[in-house]
Scaffold this motif. Structure first.
Motif, PDB file in Angstrom:
ATOM      1  N   PHE A  52       0.832  -1.207   0.000  1.00 19.89           N
ATOM      2  CA  PHE A  52       0.000   0.000   0.000  1.00 19.89           C
ATOM      3  C   PHE A  52       0.871   1.263   0.000  1.00 19.89           C
ATOM      4  O   PHE A  52       0.428   2.320  -0.420  1.00 19.89           O
ATOM      5  CB  PHE A  52      -0.971   0.014   1.182  1.00 19.89           C
ATOM      6  CG  PHE A  52      -2.160  -0.887   0.988  1.00 19.89           C
ATOM      7  CD1 PHE A  52      -3.089  -0.633  -0.026  1.00 19.89           C
ATOM      8  CD2 PHE A  52      -2.347  -1.986   1.805  1.00 19.89           C
ATOM      9  CE1 PHE A  52      -4.178  -1.461  -0.208  1.00 19.89           C
ATOM     10  CE2 PHE A  52      -3.442  -2.814   1.630  1.00 19.89           C
ATOM     11  CZ  PHE A  52      -4.360  -2.565   0.615  1.00 19.89           C
ATOM     12  N   PHE A  53       2.111   1.133   0.448  1.00 16.21           N
ATOM     13  CA  PHE A  53       3.027   2.280   0.440  1.00 16.21           C
ATOM     14  C   PHE A  53       3.460   2.653  -0.985  1.00 16.21           C
ATOM     15  O   PHE A  53       3.886   3.773  -1.224  1.00 16.21           O
ATOM     16  CB  PHE A  53       4.267   2.002   1.301  1.00 16.21           C
ATOM     17  CG  PHE A  53       3.953   1.940   2.757  1.00 16.21           C
ATOM     18  CD1 PHE A  53       3.630   3.097   3.469  1.00 16.21           C
ATOM     19  CD2 PHE A  53       3.957   0.739   3.441  1.00 16.21           C
ATOM     20  CE1 PHE A  53       3.326   3.052   4.814  1.00 16.21           C
ATOM     21  CE2 PHE A  53       3.653   0.673   4.788  1.00 16.21           C
ATOM     22  CZ  PHE A  53       3.342   1.840   5.482  1.00 16.21           C
ATOM     23  N   VAL A  54       3.362   1.681  -1.884  1.00 15.51           N
ATOM     24  CA  VAL A  54       3.705   1.917  -3.292  1.00 15.51           C
ATOM     25  C   VAL A  54       2.520   1.498  -4.176  1.00 15.51           C
ATOM     26  O   VAL A  54       2.692   0.894  -5.228  1.00 15.51           O
ATOM     27  CB  VAL A  54       4.996   1.159  -3.684  1.00 15.51           C
ATOM     28  CG1 VAL A  54       6.215   1.777  -3.046  1.00 15.51           C
ATOM     29  CG2 VAL A  54       4.881  -0.318  -3.358  1.00 15.51           C
ATOM     30  N   PHE A  55       1.327   1.871  -3.742  1.00  6.37           N
ATOM     31  CA  PHE A  55       0.106   1.391  -4.382  1.00  6.37           C
ATOM     32  C   PHE A  55       0.007   1.789  -5.853  1.00  6.37           C
ATOM     33  O   PHE A  55      -0.405   0.991  -6.687  1.00  6.37           O
ATOM     34  CB  PHE A  55      -1.134   1.866  -3.607  1.00  6.37           C
ATOM     35  CG  PHE A  55      -2.403   1.198  -4.056  1.00  6.37           C
ATOM     36  CD1 PHE A  55      -2.612  -0.155  -3.841  1.00  6.37           C
ATOM     37  CD2 PHE A  55      -3.370   1.924  -4.714  1.00  6.37           C
ATOM     38  CE1 PHE A  55      -3.779  -0.780  -4.263  1.00  6.37           C
ATOM     39  CE2 PHE A  55      -4.543   1.305  -5.146  1.00  6.37           C
ATOM     40  CZ  PHE A  55      -4.746  -0.037  -4.912  1.00  6.37           C
ATOM     41  N   LEU A  56       0.393   2.996  -6.194  1.00 11.67           N
ATOM     42  CA  LEU A  56       0.326   3.424  -7.594  1.00 11.67           C
ATOM     43  C   LEU A  56       1.219   2.543  -8.478  1.00 11.67           C
ATOM     44  O   LEU A  56       0.832   2.168  -9.589  1.00 11.67           O
ATOM     45  CB  LEU A  56       0.720   4.898  -7.737  1.00 11.67           C
ATOM     46  CG  LEU A  56       0.552   5.501  -9.121  1.00 11.67           C
ATOM     47  CD1 LEU A  56      -0.873   5.376  -9.623  1.00 11.67           C
ATOM     48  CD2 LEU A  56       0.979   6.959  -9.117  1.00 11.67           C
ATOM     49  N   PHE A  57       2.384   2.197  -7.963  1.00 19.17           N
ATOM     50  CA  PHE A  57       3.272   1.293  -8.693  1.00 19.17           C
ATOM     51  C   PHE A  57       2.625  -0.086  -8.850  1.00 19.17           C
ATOM     52  O   PHE A  57       2.681  -0.685  -9.924  1.00 19.17           O
ATOM     53  CB  PHE A  57       4.625   1.182  -7.968  1.00 19.17           C
ATOM     54  CG  PHE A  57       5.574   0.216  -8.610  1.00 19.17           C
ATOM     55  CD1 PHE A  57       6.233   0.541  -9.788  1.00 19.17           C
ATOM     56  CD2 PHE A  57       5.795  -1.032  -8.044  1.00 19.17           C
ATOM     57  CE1 PHE A  57       7.108  -0.354 -10.392  1.00 19.17           C
ATOM     58  CE2 PHE A  57       6.671  -1.937  -8.642  1.00 19.17           C
ATOM     59  CZ  PHE A  57       7.315  -1.595  -9.818  1.00 19.17           C
ATOM     60  N   VAL A  58       2.002  -0.581  -7.779  1.00 21.78           N
ATOM     61  CA  VAL A  58       1.329  -1.886  -7.817  1.00 21.78           C
ATOM     62  C   VAL A  58       0.199  -1.861  -8.854  1.00 21.78           C
ATOM     63  O   VAL A  58       0.048  -2.792  -9.649  1.00 21.78           O
ATOM     64  CB  VAL A  58       0.807  -2.294  -6.417  1.00 21.78           C
ATOM     65  CG1 VAL A  58      -0.038  -3.561  -6.492  1.00 21.78           C
ATOM     66  CG2 VAL A  58       1.957  -2.483  -5.450  1.00 21.78           C
ATOM     67  N   VAL A  59      -0.590  -0.790  -8.847  1.00 19.46           N
ATOM     68  CA  VAL A  59      -1.675  -0.659  -9.826  1.00 19.46           C
ATOM     69  C   VAL A  59      -1.110  -0.669 -11.241  1.00 19.46           C
ATOM     70  O   VAL A  59      -1.661  -1.318 -12.142  1.00 19.46           O
ATOM     71  CB  VAL A  59      -2.507   0.621  -9.567  1.00 19.46           C
ATOM     72  CG1 VAL A  59      -3.451   0.909 -10.720  1.00 19.46           C
ATOM     73  CG2 VAL A  59      -3.275   0.508  -8.259  1.00 19.46           C
ATOM     74  N   THR A  60      -0.015   0.026 -11.454  1.00 17.71           N
ATOM     75  CA  THR A  60       0.605   0.090 -12.778  1.00 17.71           C
ATOM     76  C   THR A  60       1.074  -1.287 -13.235  1.00 17.71           C
ATOM     77  O   THR A  60       0.800  -1.704 -14.363  1.00 17.71           O
ATOM     78  CB  THR A  60       1.788   1.085 -12.761  1.00 17.71           C
ATOM     79  OG1 THR A  60       1.296   2.368 -12.361  1.00 17.71           O
ATOM     80  CG2 THR A  60       2.443   1.188 -14.122  1.00 17.71           C
TER      81      THR A  60
END
Length: 149
Positions: A52-60
């Protein structure tokens, strides 16, 4: 010399293949975004919340993998399948894995740059085949799914 799009339906004589495709692409985009967000939340939960700390990266990453996998599988994401559309190459063939990777990369560039995305939307609404900028670049087209035998 080969004629571009010779193996695809003609937008003037076979307009039904392109009817409503821009709106269907919008609906498919929303459905796919929901699928990607749910998958990214699940992946983040499986990491005990660390992702969740790098959620945008995970979504990408999840989104890229989702699009490539579904496009390479049946030339359509789940959202596209739900709305009855699919992507085809200039020769009328379904996407290969390489086509899926390239088209997804182009899609991500388009989404990341607002002016490019705006141009893509204008093209989808005004061109005979309803192609986005990525479609023009790679010679692909979205159309209503062909009947299967």
């Amino acid at each position: 010399m080969t004629v571009p799009y010779a193996n695809l339906p003609d937008p003037d004589r076979q307009a039904g293949f392109y009817a409503g495709v821009p709106f269907k692409r919008l609906v498919a985009f929303i459905v796919d975004l929901l699928v990607i967000l749910i998958a990214a939340v699940l992946v983040s939960l499986l990491s005990l919340g660390l992702f969740f700390f790098v959620f945008l990266f995970v979504v990408t990453v999840v989104g890229f993998l989702y699009r490539v996998t579904t496009l390479a599988n049946r030339s359509a994401t789940w959202g596209m399948r739900l709305t009855g559309i699919e992507l085809r190459r200039h020769d009328g063939e379904a996407f290969s894995f390489g086509d899926a990777v390239l088209h997804t990369a182009g899609f991500y560039v388009s989404v990341a740059l607002a002016p490019v995305q705006f141009l893509s939307i204008i093209l989808m609404l005004t061109t005979p085949r309803g192609q986005s900028l990525t479609d023009f670049f790679f010679g692909t087209v979205a159309l209503n799914r062909m009947a299967r035998a």
